[in-house]
Design a protein around this motif. Structure first.
Motif, PDB file in Angstrom:
ATOM      1  N   VAL A  99       0.850  -1.187   0.000  1.00 57.23           N
ATOM      2  CA  VAL A  99       0.000   0.000   0.000  1.00 57.23           C
ATOM      3  C   VAL A  99       0.884   1.233   0.000  1.00 57.23           C
ATOM      4  O   VAL A  99       1.892   1.284   0.705  1.00 57.23           O
ATOM      5  CB  VAL A  99      -0.903   0.032   1.267  1.00 57.23           C
ATOM      6  CG1 VAL A  99      -1.796   1.255   1.276  1.00 57.23           C
ATOM      7  CG2 VAL A  99      -1.738  -1.225   1.378  1.00 57.23           C
ATOM      8  N   LYS A 100       0.484   2.231  -0.764  1.00 55.50           N
ATOM      9  CA  LYS A 100       1.210   3.500  -0.749  1.00 55.50           C
ATOM     10  C   LYS A 100       0.918   4.187   0.583  1.00 55.50           C
ATOM     11  O   LYS A 100      -0.237   4.428   0.933  1.00 55.50           O
ATOM     12  CB  LYS A 100       0.749   4.381  -1.913  1.00 55.50           C
ATOM     13  CG  LYS A 100       1.512   5.677  -2.004  1.00 55.50           C
ATOM     14  CD  LYS A 100       1.040   6.522  -3.162  1.00 55.50           C
ATOM     15  CE  LYS A 100       1.794   7.830  -3.154  1.00 55.50           C
ATOM     16  NZ  LYS A 100       1.161   8.835  -3.957  1.00 55.50           N
ATOM     17  N   PRO A 101       1.968   4.529   1.340  1.00 60.92           N
ATOM     18  CA  PRO A 101       1.754   5.125   2.659  1.00 60.92           C
ATOM     19  C   PRO A 101       1.483   6.629   2.559  1.00 60.92           C
ATOM     20  O   PRO A 101       1.746   7.244   1.535  1.00 60.92           O
ATOM     21  CB  PRO A 101       3.099   4.882   3.359  1.00 60.92           C
ATOM     22  CG  PRO A 101       4.094   5.000   2.240  1.00 60.92           C
ATOM     23  CD  PRO A 101       3.397   4.347   1.056  1.00 60.92           C
ATOM     24  N   PRO A 102       1.009   7.207   3.667  1.00 61.76           N
ATOM     25  CA  PRO A 102       0.919   8.666   3.716  1.00 61.76           C
ATOM     26  C   PRO A 102       2.343   9.251   3.735  1.00 61.76           C
ATOM     27  O   PRO A 102       3.318   8.506   3.887  1.00 61.76           O
ATOM     28  CB  PRO A 102       0.192   8.946   5.028  1.00 61.76           C
ATOM     29  CG  PRO A 102       0.409   7.732   5.861  1.00 61.76           C
ATOM     30  CD  PRO A 102       0.560   6.581   4.899  1.00 61.76           C
ATOM     31  N   GLU A 103       2.471  10.540   3.629  1.00 57.34           N
ATOM     32  CA  GLU A 103       3.789  11.178   3.600  1.00 57.34           C
ATOM     33  C   GLU A 103       4.593  10.888   4.869  1.00 57.34           C
ATOM     34  O   GLU A 103       5.807  10.717   4.815  1.00 57.34           O
ATOM     35  CB  GLU A 103       3.649  12.681   3.381  1.00 57.34           C
ATOM     36  CG  GLU A 103       4.914  13.366   2.921  1.00 57.34           C
ATOM     37  CD  GLU A 103       5.493  12.823   1.605  1.00 57.34           C
ATOM     38  OE1 GLU A 103       6.731  12.823   1.487  1.00 57.34           O
ATOM     39  OE2 GLU A 103       4.732  12.393   0.703  1.00 57.34           O
ATOM     40  N   TYR A 104       3.895  10.825   6.018  1.00 61.24           N
ATOM     41  CA  TYR A 104       4.590  10.551   7.275  1.00 61.24           C
ATOM     42  C   TYR A 104       3.845   9.502   8.083  1.00 61.24           C
ATOM     43  O   TYR A 104       2.618   9.508   8.138  1.00 61.24           O
ATOM     44  CB  TYR A 104       4.727  11.822   8.129  1.00 61.24           C
ATOM     45  CG  TYR A 104       5.560  12.878   7.458  1.00 61.24           C
ATOM     46  CD1 TYR A 104       6.951  12.772   7.397  1.00 61.24           C
ATOM     47  CD2 TYR A 104       4.955  13.979   6.857  1.00 61.24           C
ATOM     48  CE1 TYR A 104       7.716  13.731   6.744  1.00 61.24           C
ATOM     49  CE2 TYR A 104       5.711  14.939   6.217  1.00 61.24           C
ATOM     50  CZ  TYR A 104       7.091  14.809   6.160  1.00 61.24           C
ATOM     51  OH  TYR A 104       7.837  15.756   5.514  1.00 61.24           O
ATOM     52  N   LEU A 105       4.608   8.623   8.710  1.00 58.17           N
ATOM     53  CA  LEU A 105       4.108   7.674   9.689  1.00 58.17           C
ATOM     54  C   LEU A 105       4.939   7.860  10.951  1.00 58.17           C
ATOM     55  O   LEU A 105       5.938   8.595  10.931  1.00 58.17           O
ATOM     56  CB  LEU A 105       4.206   6.239   9.163  1.00 58.17           C
ATOM     57  CG  LEU A 105       3.261   5.899   8.015  1.00 58.17           C
ATOM     58  CD1 LEU A 105       3.632   4.566   7.372  1.00 58.17           C
ATOM     59  CD2 LEU A 105       1.813   5.863   8.503  1.00 58.17           C
ATOM     60  N   VAL A 154       8.585   9.136  10.561  1.00 58.16           N
ATOM     61  CA  VAL A 154       9.167   8.382   9.456  1.00 58.16           C
ATOM     62  C   VAL A 154       8.740   9.042   8.151  1.00 58.16           C
ATOM     63  O   VAL A 154       7.556   9.252   7.908  1.00 58.16           O
ATOM     64  CB  VAL A 154       8.680   6.908   9.487  1.00 58.16           C
ATOM     65  CG1 VAL A 154       9.216   6.133   8.299  1.00 58.16           C
ATOM     66  CG2 VAL A 154       9.059   6.243  10.806  1.00 58.16           C
ATOM     67  N   SER A 155       9.705   9.361   7.312  1.00 55.27           N
ATOM     68  CA  SER A 155       9.420   9.954   5.994  1.00 55.27           C
ATOM     69  C   SER A 155       8.988   8.837   5.050  1.00 55.27           C
ATOM     70  O   SER A 155       9.702   8.454   4.117  1.00 55.27           O
ATOM     71  CB  SER A 155      10.649  10.684   5.460  1.00 55.27           C
ATOM     72  OG  SER A 155      10.962  11.770   6.282  1.00 55.27           O
ATOM     73  N   SER A 156       7.805   8.317   5.313  1.00 54.80           N
ATOM     74  CA  SER A 156       7.313   7.142   4.594  1.00 54.80           C
ATOM     75  C   SER A 156       7.035   7.428   3.123  1.00 54.80           C
ATOM     76  O   SER A 156       7.255   6.566   2.271  1.00 54.80           O
ATOM     77  CB  SER A 156       6.068   6.585   5.289  1.00 54.80           C
ATOM     78  OG  SER A 156       5.189   7.613   5.659  1.00 54.80           O
ATOM     79  N   GLY A 157       6.563   8.624   2.810  1.00 51.93           N
ATOM     80  CA  GLY A 157       6.334   8.978   1.409  1.00 51.93           C
ATOM     81  C   GLY A 157       7.628   8.929   0.608  1.00 51.93           C
ATOM     82  O   GLY A 157       7.687   8.361  -0.485  1.00 51.93           O
TER      83      GLY A 157
END
Length: 190
Positions: A99-105, A154-157
């Motif tokens: 799944v594409k994550p949000p910009e931050y987690l 976390v810079s998940s994006g």
């Protein structure tokens, strides 16, 4: 007297829930059962296995699944199989979709782990994945279980754009194999 009985029932339910978690995430052999490759256990075998150590029945199992605030468990459609949604230390494929994550987690941890995380990033330790939250409040709750909470953003994006694969379990926990240091930043608003 009724309050005492309710307290005892709650204590027994919490104890049974922790035992189910141990069985379905880490040690199914504890009660003599096996999980299939997707982490599913036969409900009747699980109940019989748990009954070796305490009073336990289907009604209690269904109450644990229905009332678990973290939604740790899932039944299949006809409730003949059950599995933990995530958090396994044993190798199973719970059929997660990328799944594409949000910009931050966010990741909540205890102060005692900060030095290691700052040096090596987030590693799954005894689990298959690092667990991430979609919001700071949840990460703070998770971190508080380990002492003074520290939350990493976390810079998940950016990770996703760099080719890292994210999964989201059915109960909303974000999962990834590891988070390198360059994608981490300590939250200041804990």
């Amino acid at each position: 007297m009724k309050n005492h009985k309710n307290h005892e029932n709650h204590k027994n339910s919490v104890s049974a829930s922790k035992f189910i978690s141990l069985i379905l995430r880490h040690h199914p052999e504890t009660v003599g059962i096996a999980l299939d490759e997707h982490g599913w256990a036969n409900v009747e075998e699980l109940i019989k296995g748990v009954q070796r150590t305490r009073f336990f029945d289907r009604k209690m199992l269904e109450e644990i699944v229905d009332s678990d605030e973290k939604q740790r468990y899932s039944f299949n459609e006809d409730k003949t199989l059950i599995r933990a949604n995530q958090g396994h230390s044993i190798l199973v494929d719970v059929e997660l979709q990328a799944v594409k994550p949000p910009e931050y987690l966010y990741h909540g941890t205890g102060q005692k782990y900060v030095e290691s995380i700052d040096r090596s990033g987030l590693m799954p330790k005894g689990r298959l994945y690092v667990h991430l939250s979609g919001d700071v409040d949840t990460a703070v709750k998770v971190g508080s279980r380990h002492g003074k909470a520290v939350v990493y953003r976390v810079s998940s994006g950016r990770m996703s754009r760099d080719g890292h694969v994210f999964y989201c379990s059915v109960n909303g926990v974000w999962l990834i194999k590891a988070v390198p240091v360059e994608y981490l930043e300590k939250e200041q608003r804990v």
